[in-house]
Design a protein around this motif. Structure first.
Motif, PDB file in Angstrom:
ATOM      1  N   GLY A  83      -5.784   3.459  -3.577  1.00 22.45           N
ATOM      2  CA  GLY A  83      -6.014   4.826  -3.131  1.00 22.45           C
ATOM      3  C   GLY A  83      -6.125   4.960  -1.621  1.00 22.45           C
ATOM      4  O   GLY A  83      -6.452   6.035  -1.118  1.00 22.45           O
ATOM      5  N   GLN A  84      -5.848   3.893  -0.887  1.00 20.11           N
ATOM      6  CA  GLN A  84      -5.937   3.917   0.574  1.00 20.11           C
ATOM      7  C   GLN A  84      -4.560   3.911   1.236  1.00 20.11           C
ATOM      8  O   GLN A  84      -4.467   3.793   2.455  1.00 20.11           O
ATOM      9  N   GLY A  85      -3.498   3.960   0.432  1.00 18.91           N
ATOM     10  CA  GLY A  85      -2.157   3.985   0.990  1.00 18.91           C
ATOM     11  C   GLY A  85      -1.573   2.615   1.288  1.00 18.91           C
ATOM     12  O   GLY A  85      -0.505   2.512   1.905  1.00 18.91           O
ATOM     13  N   ILE A  86      -2.235   1.559   0.860  1.00 13.07           N
ATOM     14  CA  ILE A  86      -1.774   0.203   1.165  1.00 13.07           C
ATOM     15  C   ILE A  86      -0.445  -0.091   0.479  1.00 13.07           C
ATOM     16  O   ILE A  86       0.497  -0.582   1.120  1.00 13.07           O
ATOM     17  N   ALA A  87      -0.324   0.213  -0.806  1.00 13.60           N
ATOM     18  CA  ALA A  87       0.926  -0.059  -1.528  1.00 13.60           C
ATOM     19  C   ALA A  87       2.084   0.721  -0.930  1.00 13.60           C
ATOM     20  O   ALA A  87       3.189   0.183  -0.751  1.00 13.60           O
ATOM     21  N   GLY A  88       1.850   1.973  -0.593  1.00 14.16           N
ATOM     22  CA  GLY A  88       2.891   2.792   0.018  1.00 14.16           C
ATOM     23  C   GLY A  88       3.318   2.253   1.371  1.00 14.16           C
ATOM     24  O   GLY A  88       4.504   2.234   1.704  1.00 14.16           O
ATOM     25  N   HIS A  89       2.354   1.793   2.156  1.00 18.58           N
ATOM     26  CA  HIS A  89       2.689   1.249   3.477  1.00 18.58           C
ATOM     27  C   HIS A  89       3.461  -0.069   3.334  1.00 18.58           C
ATOM     28  O   HIS A  89       4.426  -0.307   4.074  1.00 18.58           O
TER      29      HIS A  89
END
Length: 149
Positions: A83-89
């Motif tokens: 939920g912190q955007g790590i996978a997307g980044h």
């Protein structure tokens, strides 16, 4: 603060161990020695790793399928860091690297049970291009993205 590092081809032993530790916290069912062998024998391997205070909290791994085509193979984020955007980044970094290295297509596969991964892929402009039943009979969803669009 999350830091990201890129590794091409073989992973240093300590990095591989940290990635495997994370992997087996999230996924079950695959034998550790088999996965180590597959990782070590995969040519053109790209591994992107998210670190927090020197701890691996996420990774994304893939390899060259054929000329111009990249397969996004494995990856996950520690449940406490979702939920912190790590996978997307990690995905964006992978696609940037692919473009810079002459790839025009990225393919991945996932199961319906990994809905967050399926949704993440769709949000990053992947298209569903196929579905098939793997060995256990669960439907596997094949997704592909054109990097030139």
């Amino acid at each position: 603060m999350i830091e990201y590092k890129t590794f091409t081809n073989q992973l240093p032993e300590a990095v591989l161990e940290a990635v495997l530790t994370l992997h087996f916290q999230v996924f079950e069912g695959q034998e550790r020695s088999q996965l180590i062998q597959e990782i070590n024998e995969t040519p053109h391997l790209l591994t992107l790793i998210a670190y927090e205070n020197d701890d691996v909290v996420g990774y994304k791994m893939g390899y060259r399928r054929k000329e111009g085509h990249f397969y996004s193979w494995l990856g996950c984020v520690l449940p406490t860091h979702r939920g912190q955007g790590i996978a997307g980044h990690l995905m964006e970094l992978q696609h940037e690297w692919c473009r810079a290295n002459g790839y025009h297509t990225v393919r991945t596969m996932t199961y319906n049970k990994w809905r967050n991964m399926l949704i993440l892929n769709l949000k990053h402009n992947f298209n569903i291009v196929g579905i098939f039943a793997d060995n256990p009979g669960a439907p596997k969803i094949v997704l592909e993205k054109n990097l030139n669009q």
